[in-house]
Write a protein that holds these residues in place. Structure first.
Motif, PDB file in Angstrom:
ATOM      1  N   ASP A 104       1.020  -1.514  -0.032  1.00  0.00           N
ATOM      2  CA  ASP A 104       0.276   0.101  -0.143  1.00  0.00           C
ATOM      3  C   ASP A 104       0.646   1.372  -0.223  1.00  0.00           C
ATOM      4  O   ASP A 104       0.422   2.132  -0.897  1.00  0.00           O
ATOM      5  CB  ASP A 104      -0.951  -0.006   1.360  1.00  0.00           C
ATOM      6  N   LYS A 105       1.896   1.277   0.914  1.00  0.00           N
ATOM      7  CA  LYS A 105       2.884   2.486   0.801  1.00  0.00           C
ATOM      8  C   LYS A 105       3.546   2.710  -0.263  1.00  0.00           C
ATOM      9  O   LYS A 105       3.666   3.722  -1.013  1.00  0.00           O
ATOM     10  CB  LYS A 105       3.775   2.336   2.026  1.00  0.00           C
ATOM     11  N   TRP A 106       4.012   1.528  -1.030  1.00  0.00           N
ATOM     12  CA  TRP A 106       4.786   1.617  -2.213  1.00  0.00           C
ATOM     13  C   TRP A 106       3.910   2.338  -3.192  1.00  0.00           C
ATOM     14  O   TRP A 106       4.342   3.157  -4.046  1.00  0.00           O
ATOM     15  CB  TRP A 106       5.294   0.256  -2.701  1.00  0.00           C
ATOM     16  N   THR A 107       2.760   1.631  -3.644  1.00  0.00           N
ATOM     17  CA  THR A 107       1.706   2.009  -4.531  1.00  0.00           C
ATOM     18  C   THR A 107       1.306   3.448  -4.419  1.00  0.00           C
ATOM     19  O   THR A 107       1.465   4.240  -5.477  1.00  0.00           O
ATOM     20  CB  THR A 107       0.551   1.016  -4.725  1.00  0.00           C
ATOM     21  N   HIS A 108       1.036   3.887  -3.134  1.00  0.00           N
ATOM     22  CA  HIS A 108       0.613   5.141  -2.790  1.00  0.00           C
ATOM     23  C   HIS A 108       1.703   6.342  -3.256  1.00  0.00           C
ATOM     24  O   HIS A 108       1.451   7.164  -4.060  1.00  0.00           O
ATOM     25  CB  HIS A 108       0.108   5.539  -1.458  1.00  0.00           C
ATOM     26  N   PHE A 109       2.884   6.241  -2.823  1.00  0.00           N
ATOM     27  CA  PHE A 109       3.784   7.121  -2.853  1.00  0.00           C
ATOM     28  C   PHE A 109       4.516   7.055  -4.308  1.00  0.00           C
ATOM     29  O   PHE A 109       4.662   8.094  -4.880  1.00  0.00           O
ATOM     30  CB  PHE A 109       5.172   6.877  -2.110  1.00  0.00           C
ATOM     31  N   ILE A 110       4.359   5.948  -5.102  1.00  0.00           N
ATOM     32  CA  ILE A 110       4.790   5.829  -6.470  1.00  0.00           C
ATOM     33  C   ILE A 110       3.920   6.650  -7.277  1.00  0.00           C
ATOM     34  O   ILE A 110       4.199   7.587  -8.054  1.00  0.00           O
ATOM     35  CB  ILE A 110       5.160   4.662  -6.869  1.00  0.00           C
ATOM     36  N   ARG A 111       2.550   6.598  -7.044  1.00  0.00           N
ATOM     37  CA  ARG A 111       1.559   7.312  -7.704  1.00  0.00           C
ATOM     38  C   ARG A 111       1.713   8.828  -7.557  1.00  0.00           C
ATOM     39  O   ARG A 111       1.204   9.350  -8.422  1.00  0.00           O
ATOM     40  CB  ARG A 111       0.166   6.542  -7.531  1.00  0.00           C
ATOM     41  N   ALA A 112       1.673   8.982  -5.950  1.00  0.00           N
ATOM     42  CA  ALA A 112       1.533  10.396  -5.722  1.00  0.00           C
ATOM     43  C   ALA A 112       2.615  11.294  -6.427  1.00  0.00           C
ATOM     44  O   ALA A 112       2.307  12.421  -6.380  1.00  0.00           O
ATOM     45  CB  ALA A 112       1.574  10.541  -4.124  1.00  0.00           C
ATOM     46  N   PHE A 113       3.825  11.032  -6.363  1.00  0.00           N
ATOM     47  CA  PHE A 113       5.072  11.607  -6.663  1.00  0.00           C
ATOM     48  C   PHE A 113       5.483  11.384  -7.930  1.00  0.00           C
ATOM     49  O   PHE A 113       6.303  12.241  -8.512  1.00  0.00           O
ATOM     50  CB  PHE A 113       5.849  11.473  -5.658  1.00  0.00           C
ATOM     51  N   GLY A 114       5.096  10.295  -8.397  1.00  0.00           N
ATOM     52  CA  GLY A 114       5.878   9.789 -10.020  1.00  0.00           C
ATOM     53  C   GLY A 114       7.268  10.131 -10.141  1.00  0.00           C
ATOM     54  O   GLY A 114       8.112   9.678  -9.314  1.00  0.00           O
TER      55      GLY A 114
END
Length: 242
Positions: A104-114
């Motif tokens: 969940d953390k990986w997916t969120h931060f990768i999507r949020a900051f690109g």
């Protein structure tokens, strides 16, 4: 689901807080059914009137994508109390979503900051020697609250010992991510038996987060860390560092 993701254990009062209901017969009946169906196991806490419930049913954890969660395993009362504190902290801010798992953390931060976020900046642990290296991201298992996606976050840290060494490690592991996030809060949770260490934790936070390096010094330090990491990765097994 909140219990299984963040603690594995809970008390009736926490369920009532989450559901917004009074602590009464209906809540007690629910937990009695969980025990009867072998979904949960009860055990006494620090005093006779307090009872903890360990949620451990395999099919429930599989249903949320965590069939091998460590929260399914039995644990000592002391550890259970620490997890109850973590659950209370999550329930204390019901208006924000919380990231619990590595995925969940990986997916969120990768999507949020690109592209603004380099994968190497994510908190991580490396195991093995090149070329056989295993990387675990967000290894600390501490919840991260999304106050405002891509802008503001709350990082929880549960203290487990008087020494602040582990806190330093946690902060250093998250340093690059904290630099990327615009606004953040690090919230340290101290169990009652560690209240005497409060001042030590405050000093550690001020030392690690309160003193800001000049930009050129920070850039040089980051370069040195990456160069050192690259040197360690290319060293042959058994070769001593120079």
């Amino acid at each position: 689901m909140t219990v299984m993701l963040h603690a594995g254990v809970c008390m009736v009062r926490q369920y009532c807080t989450f559901a917004g209901i009074a602590h009464g017969h209906n809540a007690r009946e629910l937990f009695a059914r969980l025990v009867e169906r072998r979904i949960a196991t009860p055990y006494s806490a620090l005093h006779a009137r307090a009872r903890l419930y360990h949620i451990h049913h395999r099919r429930l954890y599989a249903a949320i994508g965590e069939p091998h969660s460590r929260y399914r395993k039995p644990l000592p009362t002391g550890r259970a109390m620490e997890r109850l504190m973590m659950l209370d902290a999550v329930l204390d801010q019901p208006s924000i979503p919380w990231l619990a798992t590595e995925g969940d953390k990986w997916t969120h931060f990768i999507r949020a900051f690109g592209t603004a976020l380099t994968i190497e900046w994510l908190p991580q642990l490396r195991f093995g020697t090149p070329p056989h290296v295993t990387v675990r991201y967000f290894p600390d298992r501490q919840p991260i609250g999304i106050v405002e996606p891509g802008e503001a976050y709350t990082f929880l840290y549960l203290a487990s010992k008087p020494s602040t060494v582990d806190l330093y490690t946690f902060l250093q592991r998250h340093a690059e991510l904290l630099r990327t996030v615009r606004r953040w809060t690090v919230r340290v949770l101290l169990p009652p038996h560690l209240f005497k260490a409060r001042d030590s934790y405050i000093r550690a936070l001020r030392l690690e987060l309160g003193t800001r390096l000049a930009p050129h010094m920070a850039d040089e330090f980051r370069w040195w860390c990456r160069a050192r990491k690259a040197g360690a990765a290319t060293r042959l097994p058994g070769e001593s560092p120079r």
